[in-house]
Write a protein that holds these residues in place. Structure first.
Motif, PDB file in Angstrom:
ATOM      1  N   SER A  17       0.832  -1.204   0.000  1.00  0.00           N
ATOM      2  CA  SER A  17       0.000   0.000   0.000  1.00  0.00           C
ATOM      3  C   SER A  17       0.864   1.251   0.000  1.00  0.00           C
ATOM      4  CB  SER A  17      -0.900   0.022   1.245  1.00  0.00           C
ATOM      5  OG  SER A  17      -1.782  -1.068   1.265  1.00  0.00           O
ATOM      6  N   LEU A  18       0.303   2.306  -0.563  1.00  0.00           N
ATOM      7  CA  LEU A  18       0.890   3.641  -0.510  1.00  0.00           C
ATOM      8  C   LEU A  18      -0.241   4.647  -0.368  1.00  0.00           C
ATOM      9  CD1 LEU A  18       3.605   3.586  -3.327  1.00  0.00           C
ATOM     10  CD2 LEU A  18       4.042   3.770  -0.878  1.00  0.00           C
ATOM     11  N   ARG A  19       0.067   5.793   0.216  1.00  0.00           N
ATOM     12  CA  ARG A  19      -0.901   6.878   0.316  1.00  0.00           C
ATOM     13  C   ARG A  19      -0.276   8.127  -0.285  1.00  0.00           C
ATOM     14  NH1 ARG A  19      -2.697  10.630   5.148  1.00  0.00           N
ATOM     15  NH2 ARG A  19      -4.909  11.003   4.673  1.00  0.00           N
ATOM     16  N   LEU A  20      -0.858   8.578  -1.367  1.00  0.00           N
ATOM     17  CA  LEU A  20      -0.401   9.799  -2.010  1.00  0.00           C
ATOM     18  C   LEU A  20      -1.137  10.999  -1.427  1.00  0.00           C
ATOM     19  CD1 LEU A  20      -0.277   8.710  -5.760  1.00  0.00           C
ATOM     20  CD2 LEU A  20       1.423   8.381  -3.962  1.00  0.00           C
ATOM     21  N   SER A  21      -0.405  12.093  -1.268  1.00  0.00           N
ATOM     22  CA  SER A  21      -0.981  13.339  -0.786  1.00  0.00           C
ATOM     23  C   SER A  21      -0.775  14.431  -1.818  1.00  0.00           C
ATOM     24  CB  SER A  21      -0.326  13.768   0.530  1.00  0.00           C
ATOM     25  OG  SER A  21      -0.506  12.792   1.532  1.00  0.00           O
ATOM     26  N   THR A  58     -17.395  10.524  -5.776  1.00  0.00           N
ATOM     27  CA  THR A  58     -16.107   9.989  -6.197  1.00  0.00           C
ATOM     28  C   THR A  58     -16.263   9.112  -7.419  1.00  0.00           C
ATOM     29  OG1 THR A  58     -16.324   8.138  -4.660  1.00  0.00           O
ATOM     30  CG2 THR A  58     -15.115  10.071  -3.879  1.00  0.00           C
ATOM     31  N   TYR A  59     -15.206   9.038  -8.210  1.00  0.00           N
ATOM     32  CA  TYR A  59     -15.201   8.257  -9.435  1.00  0.00           C
ATOM     33  C   TYR A  59     -13.849   7.562  -9.552  1.00  0.00           C
ATOM     34  CZ  TYR A  59     -18.990  11.522 -10.348  1.00  0.00           C
ATOM     35  OH  TYR A  59     -20.136  12.270 -10.245  1.00  0.00           O
ATOM     36  N   PHE A  68      -8.322   1.461  -4.653  1.00  0.00           N
ATOM     37  CA  PHE A  68      -7.911   2.847  -4.412  1.00  0.00           C
ATOM     38  C   PHE A  68      -9.084   3.628  -3.823  1.00  0.00           C
ATOM     39  CE2 PHE A  68      -4.402   3.301  -7.909  1.00  0.00           C
ATOM     40  CZ  PHE A  68      -3.799   2.142  -7.434  1.00  0.00           C
ATOM     41  N   THR A  69      -8.752   4.588  -2.973  1.00  0.00           N
ATOM     42  CA  THR A  69      -9.757   5.469  -2.387  1.00  0.00           C
ATOM     43  C   THR A  69      -9.251   6.903  -2.411  1.00  0.00           C
ATOM     44  OG1 THR A  69     -10.507   3.715  -0.887  1.00  0.00           O
ATOM     45  CG2 THR A  69     -11.176   5.969  -0.366  1.00  0.00           C
ATOM     46  N   VAL A  79      -5.935  16.665  -0.944  1.00  0.00           N
ATOM     47  CA  VAL A  79      -6.613  15.437  -1.343  1.00  0.00           C
ATOM     48  C   VAL A  79      -5.616  14.306  -1.240  1.00  0.00           C
ATOM     49  CG1 VAL A  79      -8.332  16.516  -2.832  1.00  0.00           C
ATOM     50  CG2 VAL A  79      -6.134  15.812  -3.783  1.00  0.00           C
ATOM     51  N   TYR A  80      -6.151  13.096  -1.076  1.00  0.00           N
ATOM     52  CA  TYR A  80      -5.319  11.930  -0.865  1.00  0.00           C
ATOM     53  C   TYR A  80      -5.762  10.804  -1.782  1.00  0.00           C
ATOM     54  CZ  TYR A  80      -4.562  14.636   3.355  1.00  0.00           C
ATOM     55  OH  TYR A  80      -4.293  15.652   4.235  1.00  0.00           O
ATOM     56  N   LEU A  81      -4.850   9.896  -2.066  1.00  0.00           N
ATOM     57  CA  LEU A  81      -5.178   8.681  -2.794  1.00  0.00           C
ATOM     58  C   LEU A  81      -4.581   7.515  -2.023  1.00  0.00           C
ATOM     59  CD1 LEU A  81      -6.563   7.623  -5.376  1.00  0.00           C
ATOM     60  CD2 LEU A  81      -4.291   7.550  -6.423  1.00  0.00           C
ATOM     61  N   GLN A  82      -5.445   6.767  -1.356  1.00  0.00           N
ATOM     62  CA  GLN A  82      -5.008   5.564  -0.655  1.00  0.00           C
ATOM     63  C   GLN A  82      -5.011   4.423  -1.649  1.00  0.00           C
ATOM     64  OE1 GLN A  82      -3.982   5.091   2.632  1.00  0.00           O
ATOM     65  NE2 GLN A  82      -3.472   3.029   1.916  1.00  0.00           N
TER      66      GLN A  82
END
Length: 126
Positions: A17-21, A58-59, A68-69, A79-82
């Motif tokens: 897993s990664l979380r983008l910010s 969300t889409y 992904f979330t 905003v974040y992308l988990q």
């Protein structure tokens, strides 16, 4: 001047897993749409996830649904992308995007967004 600064990319093994910010300056994230695009070597840039920040819709691309979330934090103007259950085919440069005046629905195209970040690299090894 609008700036979108991404962080959180890196190298992980498949299944990780990664979380983008993405932190915005000069722009209010709750304005309309924000999202994430990605581009793998030799491939076109594609939409991954989008959020209608004024309404919380969300889409997602079919390839990332369920893994992904995308989320927003208005207080942090971010905003974040988990990203969970990562696969080698998720390897790409990931770009944060903002401001889609012609709101509509769905992920949108590269032409729909006015602002882009510099990108953060995600590499998934098998």
């Amino acid at each position: 001047q609008v700036q979108l600064v991404e962080s959180g990319g890196g190298s992980v093994q498949a299944g990780g897993s990664l979380r983008l910010s993405c932190v915005a300056s000069g722009y209010t994230v709750s304005s309309n749409f924000m999202g994430w695009f990605r581009q793998a070597p030799g491939k076109e840039r594609e939409g991954v996830a989008a959020i209608y920040t004024a309404g919380d819709s969300t889409y997602y691309a079919d390839s990332v649904k369920g893994r992904f979330t995308i989320s927003q934090d208005n207080a942090k103007n971010a905003v974040y992308l988990q990203m969970n259950s990562l696969k080698p085919e998720d390897t790409a440069m990931y770009y944060c995007v903002a401001d889609r005046p012609l709101v509509g629905y769905g992920l949108g195209t590269v032409w729909d967004y006015n602002y882009w970040g510099q990108g953060t690299q995600v590499t998934v090894s098998s």
